[in-house]
Scaffold this motif. Structure first.
Motif, PDB file in Angstrom:
ATOM      1  N   GLU A   1      47.158  46.529  51.868  1.00  0.00           N
ATOM      2  CA  GLU A   1      47.193  44.912  52.138  1.00  0.00           C
ATOM      3  C   GLU A   1      46.461  44.278  51.128  1.00  0.00           C
ATOM      4  O   GLU A   1      46.718  42.906  50.855  1.00  0.00           O
ATOM      5  CB  GLU A   1      46.601  44.899  53.547  1.00  0.00           C
ATOM      6  CG  GLU A   1      47.634  45.087  54.537  1.00  0.00           C
ATOM      7  CD  GLU A   1      47.049  44.421  56.101  1.00  0.00           C
ATOM      8  OE1 GLU A   1      47.752  44.917  57.117  1.00  0.00           O
ATOM      9  OE2 GLU A   1      46.242  43.777  56.111  1.00  0.00           O
ATOM     10  N   ARG A   2      45.565  44.967  50.381  1.00  0.00           N
ATOM     11  CA  ARG A   2      44.899  44.263  49.364  1.00  0.00           C
ATOM     12  C   ARG A   2      45.579  43.981  48.281  1.00  0.00           C
ATOM     13  O   ARG A   2      45.065  43.408  47.130  1.00  0.00           O
ATOM     14  CB  ARG A   2      43.568  45.066  48.899  1.00  0.00           C
ATOM     15  CG  ARG A   2      42.441  45.364  49.941  1.00  0.00           C
ATOM     16  CD  ARG A   2      41.233  46.183  49.751  1.00  0.00           C
ATOM     17  NE  ARG A   2      41.572  47.617  49.332  1.00  0.00           N
ATOM     18  CZ  ARG A   2      41.702  48.089  48.087  1.00  0.00           C
ATOM     19  NH1 ARG A   2      41.488  47.366  46.976  1.00  0.00           N
ATOM     20  NH2 ARG A   2      41.872  49.529  48.042  1.00  0.00           N
ATOM     21  N   PHE A   3      46.733  44.645  48.127  1.00  0.00           N
ATOM     22  CA  PHE A   3      47.587  44.499  46.961  1.00  0.00           C
ATOM     23  C   PHE A   3      48.867  43.500  47.216  1.00  0.00           C
ATOM     24  O   PHE A   3      49.384  43.664  48.251  1.00  0.00           O
ATOM     25  CB  PHE A   3      48.138  45.796  46.524  1.00  0.00           C
ATOM     26  CG  PHE A   3      47.177  46.940  46.051  1.00  0.00           C
ATOM     27  CD1 PHE A   3      45.958  46.736  46.028  1.00  0.00           C
ATOM     28  CD2 PHE A   3      47.588  48.177  45.615  1.00  0.00           C
ATOM     29  CE1 PHE A   3      45.149  47.683  45.739  1.00  0.00           C
ATOM     30  CE2 PHE A   3      46.656  49.046  45.282  1.00  0.00           C
ATOM     31  CZ  PHE A   3      45.363  48.924  45.332  1.00  0.00           C
TER      32      PHE A   3
ATOM     33  N   LEU B   1      44.170  51.578  34.913  1.00  0.00           N
ATOM     34  CA  LEU B   1      43.332  50.692  35.797  1.00  0.00           C
ATOM     35  C   LEU B   1      42.008  51.783  35.799  1.00  0.00           C
ATOM     36  O   LEU B   1      42.058  52.577  36.544  1.00  0.00           O
ATOM     37  CB  LEU B   1      43.550  50.115  36.954  1.00  0.00           C
ATOM     38  CG  LEU B   1      42.568  49.423  37.615  1.00  0.00           C
ATOM     39  CD1 LEU B   1      42.109  48.145  37.020  1.00  0.00           C
ATOM     40  CD2 LEU B   1      43.020  49.133  39.318  1.00  0.00           C
ATOM     41  N   THR B   2      40.928  51.196  35.396  1.00  0.00           N
ATOM     42  CA  THR B   2      39.659  51.914  36.021  1.00  0.00           C
ATOM     43  C   THR B   2      38.659  51.016  36.377  1.00  0.00           C
ATOM     44  O   THR B   2      38.342  50.022  36.192  1.00  0.00           O
ATOM     45  CB  THR B   2      38.891  52.427  34.483  1.00  0.00           C
ATOM     46  OG1 THR B   2      39.907  53.510  33.756  1.00  0.00           O
ATOM     47  CG2 THR B   2      37.751  53.373  34.981  1.00  0.00           C
TER      48      THR B   2
ATOM     49  N   LEU C   1      48.148  42.584  37.184  1.00  0.00           N
ATOM     50  CA  LEU C   1      48.934  43.514  36.230  1.00  0.00           C
ATOM     51  C   LEU C   1      50.366  42.833  35.887  1.00  0.00           C
ATOM     52  O   LEU C   1      51.029  42.400  36.954  1.00  0.00           O
ATOM     53  CB  LEU C   1      49.061  45.013  36.731  1.00  0.00           C
ATOM     54  CG  LEU C   1      48.200  45.628  37.161  1.00  0.00           C
ATOM     55  CD1 LEU C   1      48.422  47.251  37.531  1.00  0.00           C
ATOM     56  CD2 LEU C   1      47.144  45.644  36.141  1.00  0.00           C
ATOM     57  N   ARG C   2      50.983  42.959  34.847  1.00  0.00           N
ATOM     58  CA  ARG C   2      52.094  42.360  34.216  1.00  0.00           C
ATOM     59  C   ARG C   2      53.041  42.981  33.944  1.00  0.00           C
ATOM     60  O   ARG C   2      52.866  43.905  33.244  1.00  0.00           O
ATOM     61  CB  ARG C   2      51.921  41.148  33.210  1.00  0.00           C
ATOM     62  CG  ARG C   2      52.931  40.192  33.024  1.00  0.00           C
ATOM     63  CD  ARG C   2      52.683  39.466  31.854  1.00  0.00           C
ATOM     64  NE  ARG C   2      54.037  38.806  31.408  1.00  0.00           N
ATOM     65  CZ  ARG C   2      54.211  37.455  31.770  1.00  0.00           C
ATOM     66  NH1 ARG C   2      53.543  36.823  32.187  1.00  0.00           N
ATOM     67  NH2 ARG C   2      55.387  36.879  31.148  1.00  0.00           N
TER      68      ARG C   2
ATOM     69  N   ASN D   1      49.202  41.985  41.973  1.00  0.00           N
ATOM     70  CA  ASN D   1      47.850  41.667  42.177  1.00  0.00           C
ATOM     71  C   ASN D   1      47.017  42.724  42.998  1.00  0.00           C
ATOM     72  O   ASN D   1      47.441  42.971  44.093  1.00  0.00           O
ATOM     73  CB  ASN D   1      47.679  40.275  42.749  1.00  0.00           C
ATOM     74  CG  ASN D   1      48.422  39.187  41.906  1.00  0.00           C
ATOM     75  OD1 ASN D   1      48.101  38.907  40.847  1.00  0.00           O
ATOM     76  ND2 ASN D   1      49.541  38.852  42.516  1.00  0.00           N
ATOM     77  N   LEU D   2      45.863  43.172  42.543  1.00  0.00           N
ATOM     78  CA  LEU D   2      44.950  44.067  43.235  1.00  0.00           C
ATOM     79  C   LEU D   2      43.715  43.426  43.490  1.00  0.00           C
ATOM     80  O   LEU D   2      42.966  42.804  42.519  1.00  0.00           O
ATOM     81  CB  LEU D   2      44.689  45.377  42.336  1.00  0.00           C
ATOM     82  CG  LEU D   2      45.981  45.809  41.658  1.00  0.00           C
ATOM     83  CD1 LEU D   2      45.671  47.062  40.859  1.00  0.00           C
ATOM     84  CD2 LEU D   2      47.075  46.344  42.795  1.00  0.00           C
TER      85      LEU D   2
END
Lengths: 113, 116
Positions: free
Chosen positions: A62-64, A110-111, A21-22, A77-78
């Protein structure tokens, strides 16, 4: 119009995928903040960057991860996406690092399917 | 950790009337900010009003005013002369200045409907 722009407006992706995502802050703003708004968790602060450096962390998984580039735009970032990551992701900006006057962007929906 | 409570999940008010939304918070901090944000159906987050904890005077912005009771940790929002455009989710939020480490906490929100 707050002057903060976010792209894309909508994003649909599958579980396990990675998305970026920006956010472009208002002209002159040095701080960028990321927030997540989901049905079960409500609005949560994720992370703050100030002039390229990470300043504060909230409930960010932590995934992000995020970063702020020299031109001050930021990316969130996801990765390894799960159904529960479906949410509205807001970016906000402020001129200083204190964050008492933040301007929110329109959000990215976000879906995860 | 700071918490923010909004005890009214939903409220309604007639156009031109006055409504008060409640918010309480829990903190041991002395220096902080409190906010009310509005989120209309467009989902845009819009700052309604901000209060600095060290200021005793209640903040006002046109038809919006707050009743800040620091000792009671209460921060209610009064909307006067309600308009149809005030229909939205309203979030109360607490923030410790980011200079001192992050803490930005939102309440669960109150859905306000202004009826014609």
């Amino acid at each position: 119009d707050s002057g903060v722009t976010q792209t894309p407006k909508h994003l649909i992706t599958a579980t396990g995928q990675r998305v970026t995502l920006r956010c472009s802050p208002r002209s002159g703003d040095l701080s960028v903040y990321w927030y997540q708004q989901s049905l079960d968790q409500g609005l949560q602060f994720l992370i703050q960057y100030y002039n390229g450096e990470e300043r504060a962390k909230g409930n960010i998984l932590e995934r992000f991860s995020a970063q702020q580039f020299p031109d001050l735009h930021s990316e969130l970032n996801l990765s390894s996406l799960e159904l529960g990551d479906s949410a509205l992701y807001f970016c906000a900006s402020s001129v200083d690092r204190a964050g008492a006057e933040q301007y929110f962007g329109p959000g990215t929906r976000l879906t995860v399917t | 950790a700071q918490t923010v409570t909004q005890s009214q999940p939903e409220m309604s008010v007639q156009e031109a009337e006055t409504v008060t939304l409640s918010c309480t918070y829990d903190t041991s901090e002395n220096n902080y900010y409190l906010f009310w944000y509005k989120q209309p159906p467009s989902r845009q987050m819009i700052l309604v009003i901000r209060q600095e904890a060290y200021k005793q005077q209640n903040a006002t912005e046109n038809r919006f005013s707050v009743n800040f009771q620091k000792a009671a940790k209460s921060f209610s929002l009064k909307i006067s002369d309600s308009q149809l455009g005030d229909t939205a989710m309203y979030f109360c939020a607490f923030m410790k200045p980011f200079n001192y480490g992050q803490n930005f906490v939102f309440g669960p929100g109150t859905r306000l409907s202004v009826l014609p």
